[in-house]
Write a protein that holds these residues in place. Structure first.
Motif, PDB file in Angstrom:
ATOM      1  N   GLY A 118       9.091  56.528  15.901  1.00  0.00           N
ATOM      2  CA  GLY A 118       9.927  55.862  17.026  1.00  0.00           C
ATOM      3  C   GLY A 118       9.303  54.646  17.773  1.00  0.00           C
ATOM      4  O   GLY A 118       8.488  54.458  17.348  1.00  0.00           O
ATOM      5  N   ILE A 119       9.827  54.057  18.801  1.00  0.00           N
ATOM      6  CA  ILE A 119       9.115  52.980  19.456  1.00  0.00           C
ATOM      7  C   ILE A 119       7.769  53.407  20.245  1.00  0.00           C
ATOM      8  O   ILE A 119       7.755  54.217  20.795  1.00  0.00           O
ATOM      9  N   THR A 138      16.211  55.133  20.227  1.00  0.00           N
ATOM     10  CA  THR A 138      16.122  53.633  19.836  1.00  0.00           C
ATOM     11  C   THR A 138      17.290  52.887  20.320  1.00  0.00           C
ATOM     12  O   THR A 138      17.417  51.850  21.087  1.00  0.00           O
TER      13      THR A 138
END
Length: 236
Positions: free
Chosen positions: A158-159, A199
């Motif tokens: 993920g981020i 996201t």
């Protein structure tokens, strides 16, 4: 003569038009994917590497740039996107690409892809990190033909904060960008759905971000047709 029932009758075509629009959207999506497939099946060649702004090619065609952490699979995704196994260099050493690499698409030339230097390499010298920041920041702020950046996010993680730094940079430069999940085949479908929603939530908070996310796999070909269409759509 107007009757009280007329407004209700006027509402009927609107509902039908909405359903037709949904069908049209599906058709347009299929057409966009096929159009993009044909474009990417045509000539694509490496143009040049630019270690500094003075080496950039003349800005006379639209450009779409790819940004991502140094081990996010950016080169593999570009190769999958273009259907070429060795167009973009892949390396076992993260952070190897420290230049802006330009690729010409189409003959006659239609647009360019820009492979931006990977970021977030932990063992890189400070002067290399500084050079990267100046090069990328100046490119983003001064490249008028840059239509969109595609920011690649590893679906397994993920981020991360290092990703948010480039997102902040793009927001400040007012460069339209879209987040693309890579290595989506490496995680379970439930985990992919979760990271996709996270996201999307991040994208909705950011002024320059495209609201839709594309999940991809370079190995399996997942999302590649949709990504091609997104690139073509971005250049208008």
């Amino acid at each position: 003569m107007t009757t009280p029932s007329q407004p209700a009758e006027e509402n009927q075509p609107q509902a039908g038009a909405e359903a037709l629009t949904n069908d049209d959207q599906a058709t347009n999506s299929a057409e966009a994917i096929e159009t993009a497939r044909k474009i990417f099946a045509g000539p694509i060649t490496f143009l040049r590497s630019a270690p500094a702004l003075q080496f950039l090619p003349e800005p006379h065609v639209p450009e779409v740039a790819f940004a991502g952490r140094s081990n996010v699979g950016k080169s593999s995704l570009i190769n999958a996107l273009t259907g070429r196994k060795t167009l973009a260099r892949t390396s076992v050493t993260p952070g190897r690409t420290q230049e802006l690499n330009f690729f010409d698409v189409g003959e006659p030339l239609q647009f360019r892809l820009v492979d931006m230097p990977g970021y977030g390499f932990a063992k890189a010298p400070k002067d290399m990190v500084k050079k990267w920041r100046f090069l990328v920041n100046d490119f983003l702020r001064g490249r008028q033909v840059l239509k969109r950046a595609l920011v690649l996010i590893d679906a397994r993680h993920g981020i991360k904060d290092v990703d948010r730094e480039i997102l902040d940079m793009l927001d400040k430069a007012a460069v339209s960008y879209r987040m693309v999940l890579t290595k989506a085949d490496k995680i379970k479908a439930t985990d992919l759905a979760e990271v996709t929603q996270r996201t999307i939530a991040e994208a909705r908070k950011r002024p320059a971000a495209h609201p839709e996310i594309i999940a991809t796999s370079s190995e399996k070909g997942m999302g590649i047709p949709e990504l091609r269409a997104a690139v073509v759509e971005a250049i208008g």
